[in-house]
Motif scaffolding. Structure first.
Motif, PDB file in Angstrom:
ATOM      1  N   GLU A  95      10.275   8.410  -5.108  1.00 36.27           N
ATOM      2  CA  GLU A  95       9.702   8.713  -3.796  1.00 36.27           C
ATOM      3  C   GLU A  95       8.633   7.676  -3.435  1.00 36.27           C
ATOM      4  OE1 GLU A  95      11.076  10.904  -2.146  1.00 36.27           O
ATOM      5  OE2 GLU A  95      11.913  12.404  -3.488  1.00 36.27           O
ATOM      6  N   LYS A  96       8.541   7.389  -2.140  1.00 34.88           N
ATOM      7  CA  LYS A  96       7.544   6.451  -1.633  1.00 34.88           C
ATOM      8  C   LYS A  96       6.511   7.216  -0.812  1.00 34.88           C
ATOM      9  CE  LYS A  96      10.248   3.125  -3.139  1.00 34.88           C
ATOM     10  NZ  LYS A  96       9.973   2.454  -4.414  1.00 34.88           N
ATOM     11  N   ILE A  97       5.250   6.976  -1.072  1.00 33.79           N
ATOM     12  CA  ILE A  97       4.158   7.625  -0.350  1.00 33.79           C
ATOM     13  C   ILE A  97       3.373   6.545   0.395  1.00 33.79           C
ATOM     14  CG2 ILE A  97       2.094   9.063  -0.526  1.00 33.79           C
ATOM     15  CD1 ILE A  97       3.185  10.038  -3.245  1.00 33.79           C
ATOM     16  N   HIS A  98       3.388   6.581   1.720  1.00 32.87           N
ATOM     17  CA  HIS A  98       2.623   5.631   2.521  1.00 32.87           C
ATOM     18  C   HIS A  98       1.181   6.127   2.616  1.00 32.87           C
ATOM     19  CE1 HIS A  98       6.038   3.180   3.773  1.00 32.87           C
ATOM     20  NE2 HIS A  98       6.712   4.315   3.864  1.00 32.87           N
ATOM     21  N   ALA A  99       0.261   5.326   2.090  1.00 34.58           N
ATOM     22  CA  ALA A  99      -1.138   5.758   2.012  1.00 34.58           C
ATOM     23  C   ALA A  99      -1.703   6.107   3.381  1.00 34.58           C
ATOM     24  CB  ALA A  99      -1.983   4.663   1.360  1.00 34.58           C
ATOM     25  N   ASP A 100      -1.382   5.307   4.406  1.00 37.93           N
ATOM     26  CA  ASP A 100      -1.947   5.547   5.735  1.00 37.93           C
ATOM     27  C   ASP A 100      -1.578   6.931   6.267  1.00 37.93           C
ATOM     28  OD1 ASP A 100      -3.038   3.072   5.697  1.00 37.93           O
ATOM     29  OD2 ASP A 100      -2.199   2.407   7.602  1.00 37.93           O
ATOM     30  N   GLU A 101      -0.350   7.355   6.024  1.00 37.27           N
ATOM     31  CA  GLU A 101       0.085   8.654   6.532  1.00 37.27           C
ATOM     32  C   GLU A 101      -0.764   9.775   5.941  1.00 37.27           C
ATOM     33  OE1 GLU A 101       4.052  11.553   6.456  1.00 37.27           O
ATOM     34  OE2 GLU A 101       3.904   9.808   5.134  1.00 37.27           O
ATOM     35  N   VAL A 102      -0.977   9.731   4.630  1.00 39.04           N
ATOM     36  CA  VAL A 102      -1.757  10.779   3.972  1.00 39.04           C
ATOM     37  C   VAL A 102      -3.217  10.701   4.406  1.00 39.04           C
ATOM     38  CG1 VAL A 102      -2.424  11.762   1.746  1.00 39.04           C
ATOM     39  CG2 VAL A 102      -0.145  10.754   2.037  1.00 39.04           C
ATOM     40  N   GLU A 103      -3.759   9.493   4.481  1.00 41.44           N
ATOM     41  CA  GLU A 103      -5.161   9.322   4.872  1.00 41.44           C
ATOM     42  C   GLU A 103      -5.422   9.879   6.268  1.00 41.44           C
ATOM     43  OE1 GLU A 103      -6.032   5.297   2.207  1.00 41.44           O
ATOM     44  OE2 GLU A 103      -5.476   5.140   4.323  1.00 41.44           O
ATOM     45  N   ASP A 104      -4.500   9.636   7.192  1.00 43.29           N
ATOM     46  CA  ASP A 104      -4.671  10.152   8.558  1.00 43.29           C
ATOM     47  C   ASP A 104      -4.781  11.677   8.564  1.00 43.29           C
ATOM     48  OD1 ASP A 104      -4.632   7.646   9.603  1.00 43.29           O
ATOM     49  OD2 ASP A 104      -2.575   7.725  10.350  1.00 43.29           O
ATOM     50  N   LEU A 105      -3.973  12.336   7.726  1.00 40.26           N
ATOM     51  CA  LEU A 105      -4.018  13.792   7.678  1.00 40.26           C
ATOM     52  C   LEU A 105      -5.270  14.295   6.975  1.00 40.26           C
ATOM     53  CD1 LEU A 105      -0.278  14.632   6.891  1.00 40.26           C
ATOM     54  CD2 LEU A 105      -1.463  14.795   9.078  1.00 40.26           C
ATOM     55  N   VAL A 106      -5.687  13.620   5.909  1.00 39.26           N
ATOM     56  CA  VAL A 106      -6.908  14.032   5.210  1.00 39.26           C
ATOM     57  C   VAL A 106      -8.110  13.968   6.158  1.00 39.26           C
ATOM     58  CG1 VAL A 106      -8.516  13.466   3.338  1.00 39.26           C
ATOM     59  CG2 VAL A 106      -6.046  13.359   2.935  1.00 39.26           C
ATOM     60  N   MET A 107      -8.133  12.943   7.039  1.00 38.96           N
ATOM     61  CA  MET A 107      -9.263  12.788   7.948  1.00 38.96           C
ATOM     62  C   MET A 107      -9.355  13.911   8.978  1.00 38.96           C
ATOM     63  SD  MET A 107     -11.318  10.395   7.199  1.00 38.96           S
ATOM     64  CE  MET A 107     -12.232  10.388   8.733  1.00 38.96           C
ATOM     65  N   ARG A 108      -8.321  14.737   9.080  1.00 34.55           N
ATOM     66  CA  ARG A 108      -8.404  15.894   9.970  1.00 34.55           C
ATOM     67  C   ARG A 108      -9.245  17.018   9.378  1.00 34.55           C
ATOM     68  NH1 ARG A 108      -2.113  16.601  12.094  1.00 34.55           N
ATOM     69  NH2 ARG A 108      -1.845  14.473  12.904  1.00 34.55           N
ATOM     70  N   HIS A 109      -9.501  16.955   8.074  1.00 34.46           N
ATOM     71  CA  HIS A 109     -10.290  18.004   7.421  1.00 34.46           C
ATOM     72  C   HIS A 109     -11.736  17.894   7.896  1.00 34.46           C
ATOM     73  CE1 HIS A 109     -12.098  20.587   4.445  1.00 34.46           C
ATOM     74  NE2 HIS A 109     -10.901  20.896   3.947  1.00 34.46           N
TER      75      HIS A 109
ATOM     76  N   ASP B 113       0.836  -1.193   0.000  1.00 31.64           N
ATOM     77  CA  ASP B 113       0.000   0.000   0.000  1.00 31.64           C
ATOM     78  C   ASP B 113       0.875   1.249   0.000  1.00 31.64           C
ATOM     79  OD1 ASP B 113      -2.385   1.293  -0.155  1.00 31.64           O
ATOM     80  OD2 ASP B 113      -2.836   1.204   1.978  1.00 31.64           O
ATOM     81  N   VAL B 114       2.001   1.130  -0.658  1.00 32.68           N
ATOM     82  CA  VAL B 114       2.916   2.251  -0.824  1.00 32.68           C
ATOM     83  C   VAL B 114       2.871   2.665  -2.287  1.00 32.68           C
ATOM     84  CG1 VAL B 114       5.316   2.986  -0.735  1.00 32.68           C
ATOM     85  CG2 VAL B 114       4.403   1.534   1.076  1.00 32.68           C
ATOM     86  N   ILE B 115       2.651   3.951  -2.519  1.00 34.62           N
ATOM     87  CA  ILE B 115       2.597   4.486  -3.873  1.00 34.62           C
ATOM     88  C   ILE B 115       4.008   4.890  -4.283  1.00 34.62           C
ATOM     89  CG2 ILE B 115       1.638   6.328  -5.313  1.00 34.62           C
ATOM     90  CD1 ILE B 115      -0.740   6.322  -3.212  1.00 34.62           C
ATOM     91  N   ASN B 116       4.476   4.330  -5.384  1.00 33.44           N
ATOM     92  CA  ASN B 116       5.830   4.578  -5.857  1.00 33.44           C
ATOM     93  C   ASN B 116       5.804   5.709  -6.885  1.00 33.44           C
ATOM     94  OD1 ASN B 116       7.230   2.459  -4.396  1.00 33.44           O
ATOM     95  ND2 ASN B 116       6.068   1.056  -5.698  1.00 33.44           N
TER      96      ASN B 116
END
Length: 585
Positions: free
Chosen positions: A483-497, A476-479
């Motif tokens: 660069e590597k993007i961990h989906a969980d990290e971004v999702e956690d921040l989006v859920m703060r909106h 579940d890492v976007i290449n």
């Protein structure tokens, strides 16, 4: 207690588990035997038995011993039945005897299951075990091709199906499988019997009056395969977890013991009961501990609330985050007395912090988190743990002889505490290899038998025993280029909106960078959809690196769910690929 190379074992509470023993010595995993099973090394199995974890009995023998001990207590509740342990076990014995009398199935055969959450599913599962027949825990949503691939891989001879499930498609699938010679026997457990299939009622009648003492389960070898569970997809070579009698019985008993189940405990389970989670978190631990299992026909929130009001369960042993969110969004939840729920256990995917806090503040529910897998290992936040542990980690492993390593992905090198790495596990209820999958096992296990879960995790030291957080999947890492993007990290921040209700970040193909990030958003009612620009500005304000920003946003009414209630990122990836292909035409 530390084990070699940093593995850990948790000391059990007094009176629950035996004291920890030395971890098994490093050494190569055994080769598969002639059946395709990778057995536990003999010295490891002996150690587990000496520690009292494995008892030398078959799984059905343990289940029937518990049924005799609990007799008149309530065992199973559905919207249609309320059965005691004596009633359930007697019905399963009749089914087992009828199965052997009226079909060509014999002990050792494997049988595919395609049934929903009905009482007959429990009878059929127990009856197969008592007949020495090994259930293959397929789901009713699996199609003909998927069932055929699995049946051929296992050499399964039979299929049990619920003819009235869903749109009624299962009889047609069964006819096709029979016609193609994939299976030899079909048993219709509910609904109209067709062709040469055998009916549930016929089997019960045929089994009436038979001596249960002659059923084959008494002689099943405890180290043999009891049940086949599925892991991952069913395309290509199936990943099948062979659950052996002793370890699977220990798995179920340990879960119930850890949660303190016993007389008076009511367990409500709304997800597919034939999935490994249903069997090992609900069905088997409830029956082994004397608890009552309430089997919900679906995860519909209205049905769930009806059953909570009617049966007053203390335990919901597996609530996917998506289901927890739906519970929060249902107005009736806020009017329902949920005070009976003392163990609301969330698992399947990482629980957003905001959801945990809303469950606490709006519904008065204190969550616990768990992590588990068809391959075995379970972790659970301890009872009475502080809120940081319950909200940010999945806790500690259940058994004193469970071992965990956090390895740098693709290596056998451990990372320091607090650093992210691959969760690798070994223990008395974790398989040593997939069934008939020698090539895959070579990469799925370390040289000394630790299972590489593919999950990214961290070990935390918080004064007492170490606890673990799950921080996404390796796949579940976007290449995005280099660069590597961990989906969980971004999702956690989006859920703060404040305007976002749900989010899933998936990879979309890109001819230059390989992959870019696409965010699927479900907005709060009445809120305007976010754009790439507005979402990006918010995430930059939250401190996210610019290269991790979603480069496309799709607004949807709801996120698709898998058969077990997880967000189906596979469907979302297919959706965005289809849209991109259409846009280039």
């Amino acid at each position: 207690m530390s084990s070699p190379r940093g593995g850990t074992a948790r000391t059990a509470p007094p009176g629950r588990n035996p004291a920890p023993q030395p971890a098994p010595p490093p050494g190569p995993n055994p080769e598969p035997d002639s059946t395709g099973l990778v057995p536990y090394p003999a010295e490891v199995a002996a150690r587990y038995r000496a520690a009292g974890l494995w008892r030398g009995h078959s799984l059905p023998a343990e289940l029937m011993a518990a049924a005799r001990a609990h007799g008149d207590r309530t065992a199973l509740i559905t919207p249609e039945v309320r059965w005691s342990y004596a009633e359930l076990s007697a019905t399963a014995e009749r089914f087992a005897a009828g199965l052997l009398a009226r079909t060509r199935l014999r002990p050792g055969d494997a049988v595919m299951f395609q049934m929903g959450n009905v009482a007959e599913t429990v009878v059929t599962y127990l009856g197969c075990l008592l007949a020495g027949i090994r259930p293959v825990c397929t789901l009713p949503q699996h199609g003909t091709r998927e069932v055929a691939v699995l049946a051929r891989h296992l050499g399964a001879r039979g299929l049990v199906l619920q003819a009235d499930f869903g749109r009624g498609q299962l009889p047609e699938q069964a006819r096709a499988l029979l016609a193609e010679g994939v299976i030899e026997e079909a048993v219709v457990v509910r609904g109209e019997v067709f062709g040469k299939a055998v009916g549930y009622g016929e089997l019960l009648r045929a089994g009436t009056g038979n001596d249960p003492g002659t059923l084959p389960y008494h002689s099943r070898p405890p180290e043999g395969v009891a049940v086949f569970q599925l892991s991952g997809g069913t395309t290509g070579l199936p990943k099948i977890a062979p659950r052996q009698h002793e370890e699977y019985a220990y798995n179920g008993a340990l879960w119930g013991r850890t949660l303190g189940w016993g007389e008076g405990t009511v367990v409500l389970y709304p997800l597919p009961i034939m999935h490994n989670a249903g069997v090992s978190l609900a069905l088997q631990p409830a029956l082994l501990s004397g608890a009552a299992l309430v089997l919900a026909p679906s995860a519909d929130i209205g049905t769930l609330l009806d059953l909570i009001e009617r049966t007053r369960p203390q335990v919901l042993p597996l609530v996917p985050p998506a289901l927890a969110i739906r519970l929060l969004e249902e107005p009736r939840s806020h009017r329902t007395d949920l005070s009976c729920l003392t163990d609301f256990i969330v698992g399947g995917q990482k629980l957003p912090l905001e959801v945990a806090e809303r469950l606490r503040d709006e519904l008065g529910i204190a969550v616990r988190q768990k992590f588990g897998m068809a391959e075995g290992m379970f972790l659970l936040t301890p009872s009475g743990a502080g809120e940081w542990i319950r909200h940010h980690t999945v806790g500690t492993p259940l058994s004193p002889l469970d071992e965990i390593r956090i390895l740098r992905p693709g290596t056998e090198d451990e990372v320091p505490d607090g650093e992210i790495g691959e969760l690798c596990v070994r223990g008395p209820y974790t398989i040593r290899g997939y069934y008939r999958a020698e090539r895959h096992n070579a990469s799925a296990f370390t040289l000394d038998g630790f299972y590489r879960t593919g999950d990214l995790a961290r070990r935390h030291r918080l004064g007492g025993a170490p606890c673990y957080s799950i921080d996404g999947r390796i796949k579940d890492v976007i290449n995005r280029g280099v660069e590597k993007i961990h989906a969980d990290e971004v999702e956690d921040l989006v859920m703060r909106h404040p305007d976002v209700a749900h989010v899933a970040l998936v990879a979309m193909p890109d001819p230059v960078l390989g992959e870019r990030a696409c965010a699927y958003l479900v907005m709060e009612p009445g809120r305007a959809p976010l754009t790439v620009a507005t979402l990006g500005a918010f995430l930059l304000g939250e401190g996210l690196a610019r290269y991790k920003l979603p480069e496309r946003v799709e607004s949807v009414d709801a996120l698709p769910l898998s058969n077990v209630g997880k967000v189906s990122k596979k469907e979302l990836r297919q959706d965005i690929e289809t849209k991109l292909a259409a846009e280039t035409v």
